[in-house]
Design an enzyme around this catalytic site. Structure first.
Site, PDB file in Angstrom:
ATOM      1  CG  ASP A   1      -3.618   5.024  -1.898  1.00 62.74           C
ATOM      2  OD1 ASP A   1      -2.945   3.999  -1.723  1.00 62.74           O
ATOM      3  OD2 ASP A   1      -4.434   5.449  -1.075  1.00 62.74           O
ATOM      4  CG  ASP A  35      -1.686   1.238   1.432  1.00 59.18           C
ATOM      5  OD1 ASP A  35      -2.090   1.832   0.417  1.00 59.18           O
ATOM      6  OD2 ASP A  35      -1.905   1.631   2.578  1.00 59.18           O
TER       7      ASP A  35
END
Length: 508
Positions: free
Chosen positions: A290, A103
């Protein structure tokens, strides 16, 4: 409708994960993490990504204190049900395996602890046993991370972490001893491996990626994501540490500098729908690349315009139509008389502020109405008034008549995102929907309807979900766009920590 689509969206967001993982180190010095896909099951569809207060838990990036606080106060708030891509790592000697999300929107590594006794989620996932590792080093410092759908808490420990064939030594990570709520019960992952900057790392722990570089495990301080969005193919994509694989992209990357260390944040220009400006980011916005967010999130004002243009159906906002009905003419008159736009809502007593900030910078989050920082100022009517000013300005620039402006405003009210944050579209209307484009580094990056509409389920019950969801971040960080997997699936993304830049190129 909201609950049904919310459950479907959560199911969609769990569509892809790594099982099994394919790791390799090739002669070019790149470390590859293969991604495979997993079909949905009914269990995945029962959780709609709602927190204990019934608030949609779409990704919320905000500050941990006052808006003027430094980066040390920033906490990543995440809905990990929106994450699609998972990988396998191991911790300790002998290795204990865990499935984690890679992430770029957070910076800590955490996994469940063997000392997690009072959270049901811990009994459904592998747990780290420090007593079984000969390389474990005690730390013990307490740690907690807060998310949109809950939180985890525990303490720091230190051990070796293996990613593919790379062994990162003496890595600080969090042993989670509490994982309350249903979020982690439903999760197909055990923990999180953050690839963001140390500035947003809880406890200032050195991220795994930093240690990969510092320990000389990669040739270049670069990692890159390629997501295969072809639903017909088994291969889900690849995460490459140490550089880029030329097979993953076409042409050259457009690079933009990281403007604020923490998230991988950069400046973004205008947003266009069908080739026409939305008028919101023409003066510039910020964006974050992201990998931990499936959708593409942006300010409610523009997401509403986009969803209107593509025919997405949200929940009708009575407050919005009330403002248009009662105050629309006054707002229009003030705009035409060249009144300062940022002061209009306070002039008509819908907002209690000094008008010192630009109207495009002060829209309260549609999913965070009770934020203590608002101090009762950013109430619903104020928020809607500020959006109405932006919408009207855009229509005035097009020389629309008053009747057409008010008709357009009421249609936008109908397109406000639902409380779940998602909007549905007609699967048979993709051919008539406009392209949506984003300007990054003076280049236009276009998404077609086939790329920004996400299909959930199989015929004849297939549902189509708009890939755009609302997220409002107050200044000084906002307005902010989160370019998640909808965008990164179309454009191969490079994260260069040596030159402090992010690059995008058409995915191959």
């Amino acid at each position: 409708m909201g609950t049904r689509y919310g459950a479907s969206l959560a199911a969609l967001c769990l569509l892809l994960f790594l099982s099994p993982l394919v790791f390799s180190v090739s002669n070019d010095g790149l470390v590859r993490v293969g991604i495979k896909k997993r079909k949905l099951d009914q269990t995945n569809q029962v959780f709609g990504g709602i927190d204990s207060n019934g608030v949609h838990s779409a990704r919320k990036y905000r500050l941990g204190g006052n808006v003027g606080d430094s980066d040390t106060d920033i906490i990543a708030l995440k809905n990990y049900l929106d994450a699609q891509y998972f990988g396998e790592i191991s911790i300790g000697s002998p290795p204990q395996k865990f499935t984690v999300i890679f992430d770029t929107g957070s910076s800590n590594l955490w996994v469940p602890s063997a000392k997690c006794h009072f959270s049901l989620a811990c009994y459904l996932h592998p747990k780290y046993k420090s007593s079984h590792s000969s390389t474990y080093k005690k730390n013990g410092t307490s740690a907690a991370i807060h998310y949109g759908t809950g939180s985890i808490s525990g303490y720091f420990s230190n051990d070796n972490v293996k990613v593919g064939d790379l062994v990162v030594k003496d890595q600080d990570f969090i042993e989670a001893t509490r994982e309350p709520g249903i979020t982690f019960l439903a999760a197909k992952f055990d923990g999180i491996l953050g690839l963001g900057f140390q500035e947003i790392s809880v406890g200032k722990a050195v991220p795994v990626w930093y240690n990969m570089v510092n320990q000389g495990l990669v040739k270049q301080s670069v990692f890159s994501f390629w997501f295969n969005r072809n639903a017909e193919e088994e291969e889900g994509g690849e995460l490459v540490f140490g550089g880029v694989d030329p097979k993953h992209f076409k042409g050259e990357h457009t690079y933009v500098p990281v403007t604020h260390k923490g998230y991988w944040q950069f400046d973004m220009g205008d947003v266009l729908v069908g080739g026409e400006t939305t008028g919101f980011c023409s003066g510039g916005c910020s964006a974050i690349a992201d990998s931990g967010t499936s959708l593409l999130a942006g300010p409610t004002t523009i997401i509403t315009q986009i969803n209107h243009a593509i025919g997405a159906s949200g929940v009708v906002s009575q407050e919005c139509k009330s403002v248009v009905s009662e105050y629309g003419k006054t707002i229009l008159d003030l705009l035409e008389s060249k009144a300062a736009p940022q002061q209009i809502c306070s002039q008509i007593n819908l907002c209690s502020r000094d008008g010192g900030r630009d109207v495009s910078m002060i829209i309260e989050s549609v999913v965070d109405k009770h934020n203590e920082a608002s101090n009762g100022v950013h109430d619903e009517m104020c928020r809607v008034c500020e959006m109405a000013v932006v919408w009207m300005q855009n229509q005035i620039r097009r020389n629309e008549t008053a009747d057409r402006i008010f008709d357009y405003m009421n249609k936008l009210c109908d397109r406000l995102p639902s409380p779940m944050g998602e909007s549905a579209v007609n699967c048979n209307s993709l051919a008539s929907m406009p392209n949506v484009s984003f300007t990054v580094g003076n280049k236009t990056f276009e998404l077609t309807p086939q790329q920004y509409v996400l299909k959930v389920g199989e015929a004849p019950v297939t549902q189509c979900i708009s890939g755009f969801t609302a997220l409002d971040v107050p200044p000084p960080r906002g307005p902010l766009w989160i370019l998640g997997d909808v965008f990164m699936g179309r454009y191969h993304t490079v994260f260069d920590s040596e030159k402090m830049r992010v690059g995008f190129a058409e995915a191959a």
